[in-house]
Design a protein around this motif. Structure first.
Motif, short mmCIF file in Angstrom:
data_model
loop_
_atom_site.label_atom_id
_atom_site.label_comp_id
_atom_site.label_asym_id
_atom_site.label_seq_id
_atom_site.Cartn_x
_atom_site.Cartn_y
_atom_site.Cartn_z
N ASN A 149 17.68 38.05 -41.59
CA ASN A 149 16.74 37.77 -40.51
C ASN A 149 17.27 38.22 -39.15
N ALA A 151 19.79 40.46 -38.46
CA ALA A 151 20.30 41.83 -38.34
C ALA A 151 19.21 42.79 -37.88
N LYS A 152 19.59 43.71 -37.03
CA LYS A 152 18.69 44.79 -36.61
C LYS A 152 19.02 46.09 -37.34
N ASP A 153 20.23 46.15 -37.84
CA ASP A 153 20.71 47.33 -38.57
C ASP A 153 21.34 46.85 -39.86
N ILE A 154 20.83 47.31 -41.01
CA ILE A 154 21.33 46.88 -42.32
C ILE A 154 21.69 48.10 -43.14
N PHE A 174 10.10 45.28 -43.04
CA PHE A 174 10.44 45.35 -41.62
C PHE A 174 10.03 46.65 -40.93
N LYS A 178 13.66 47.10 -38.12
CA LYS A 178 15.08 47.14 -38.48
C LYS A 178 15.41 48.52 -39.03
N LYS A 179 16.61 48.97 -38.78
CA LYS A 179 17.07 50.24 -39.34
C LYS A 179 17.71 49.96 -40.69
N ILE A 180 17.19 50.59 -41.73
CA ILE A 180 17.69 50.38 -43.09
C ILE A 180 18.31 51.68 -43.59
N THR A 245 27.34 48.54 -38.27
CA THR A 245 26.12 47.86 -38.70
C THR A 245 26.21 46.36 -38.45
N ASP A 246 25.06 45.72 -38.34
CA ASP A 246 25.01 44.27 -38.21
C ASP A 246 25.26 43.59 -39.56
#
Length: 385
Positions: A149, A151-154, A174, A178-180, A245-246
């Protein structure tokens, strides 16, 4: 009346739980039988849905964590007992297994037949497979959801079925919020998955990119460090680059739950070593099934075949009826993958399945409507013995 025979099943997961139901439903009608099911976890984890449920708010806990005792309450105490605990050792010479109960008590149980069905865990320790007690599992599960929830970068590492589905589900939910990123060792997803058709791999590759997943190919994560402020994970890749990364989610590799099994019962890779009858090599009354064994691929799609064979073999051993028939593994490729509710693909044998079909059958709700029935023994596959 013949004396009661005791079958102890270690593990109440995808293999051990339905095997217990089969013995109680059918074999107990033919001979005096007691089944003792032993597991540290009081709840069955419907982890088919874990790749979506790890996203907060998508699937409630009660839909994926099903009380095991409730599913067996229609059996009498004379025929069934559920023990919360974990095996710590097997003494085959005395037909006994040592168990450390969740309440801290050490106990010894004696068996006529023992089934090892303890499965596997994620090598990373992530709770996409069961870990510990139900309370420990929930704590780890909610912690993972909170991290997803926030994290913005996973970054997801490992492009096997679990990694691909996690990346796809995250991106489907997302989008650009969010960046995946998905890191894969090969050139395409599921490159090391045996007889998978290239068209299935290409479909996955294309669909992941449509969802906005960034694909990093032909490398792997070599080291993970934490930034000085403790908020960022720094990944060192095999290609010489680094990524920040987060949230880092390693989805590759499993750890067999075999710590209580004597080395003489294991093969060179740590699997419980079976002969052609699914008996542990060198024994007559110890059996194994599922991921912890070398009975076949460590895939949920082959579990039904193993359950039905072992239930029949135990039935024959307990009743004295029926010949010993070797186990015949399933050699047909079967895989079903969903990336959110829109994108999906799969394969049976040499046929690639239409994405819309897989999405309808699996992607809509990840079979959650079957969970309670499965735990309650209402969805046992194939005909009774």
């Amino acid at each position: 009346m013949a004396s009661t025979k005791t079958v102890i099943i270690l593990g109440a997961g995808w293999a051990g739980l339905p095997l217990a139901h089969k013995l109680l439903k059918y074999t107990s009608l033919k001979t005096s039988l007691k089944v003792i099911l032993i597991s540290p976890n009081s709840h069955f984890f419907w982890n088919v849905a874990a790749t979506r449920a790890l996203i907060p708010g998508m699937i409630p806990d009660e839909s994926i964590f099903i009380p095991i005792a409730t599913g067996f309450r229609h059996y009498s105490a004379d025929t069934f007992e559920f023990i919360l605990g974990r095996a710590t050792g097997i003494q085959s010479s005395s037909n006994s297994v040592a168990v450390l109960a969740n309440n801290g008590e050490s106990r010894i149980f004696h068996y006529h037949h023992l089934v090892i069905a303890t499965g596997s865990s994620m090598a990373s320790g992530l709770p996409l497979k069961p870990i510990g007690t139900h309370e420990e599992m929930l704590t780890a599960w909610h912690d993972l959801q909170a991290k997803v929830n926030d994290a913005k970068d996973i970054i997801v590492a490992g492009a096997g079925p679990t990694g691909v589905e996690v990346a796809g589900e995250l991106a489907a939910k997302f989008g650009k919020l969010k960046k995946i990123t998905l890191i894969m060792h090969g050139d395409v997803p599921l490159e090391s998955s045996g007889d998978l058709l290239s068209s299935v791999q290409t479909t996955l590759d294309t669909d992941l990119q449509k969802l906005g997943v960034k694909l990093i190919r032909k490398t792997r994560v070599e080291a993970v460090n934490v930034s000085s402020d403790g908020k960022t994970q720094i990944l060192s890749l095999g290609n010489g680059s680094t990524l920040a990364t987060d949230l880092y989610l390693p989805m590759h590799g499993i750890q067999l739950n075999n710590s209580f099994v004597t080395d003489s019962f294991l093969d060179s890779r740590g699997n419980v070593d079976l002969n052609g009858m699914m008996r542990v090599v060198g024994t007559e009354n110890i059996w194994a099934i599922g991921d912890v064994s070398n009975a076949g691929p460590k895939q949920l799609t082959v579990t039904d075949n193993q359950i039905n064979y072992l239930a029949s073999a135990l039935d024959a051993a307990l009743t004295g009826n029926g010949p010993d028939v070797p186990y015949k593994p399933i050699n047909k490729t079967m895989i079903f993958l969903s990336l959110g509710k829109k994108y999906a693909t799969g394969q049976i044998g040499n046929w690639r399945l239409w994405g819309v079909l897989v999405s309808y059958v699996k992607g809509r709700n990840l079979f959650i409507d079957s969970a309670n029935g499965y735990v309650g023994g209402k969805h046992l596959r194939h005909a009774p013995m």
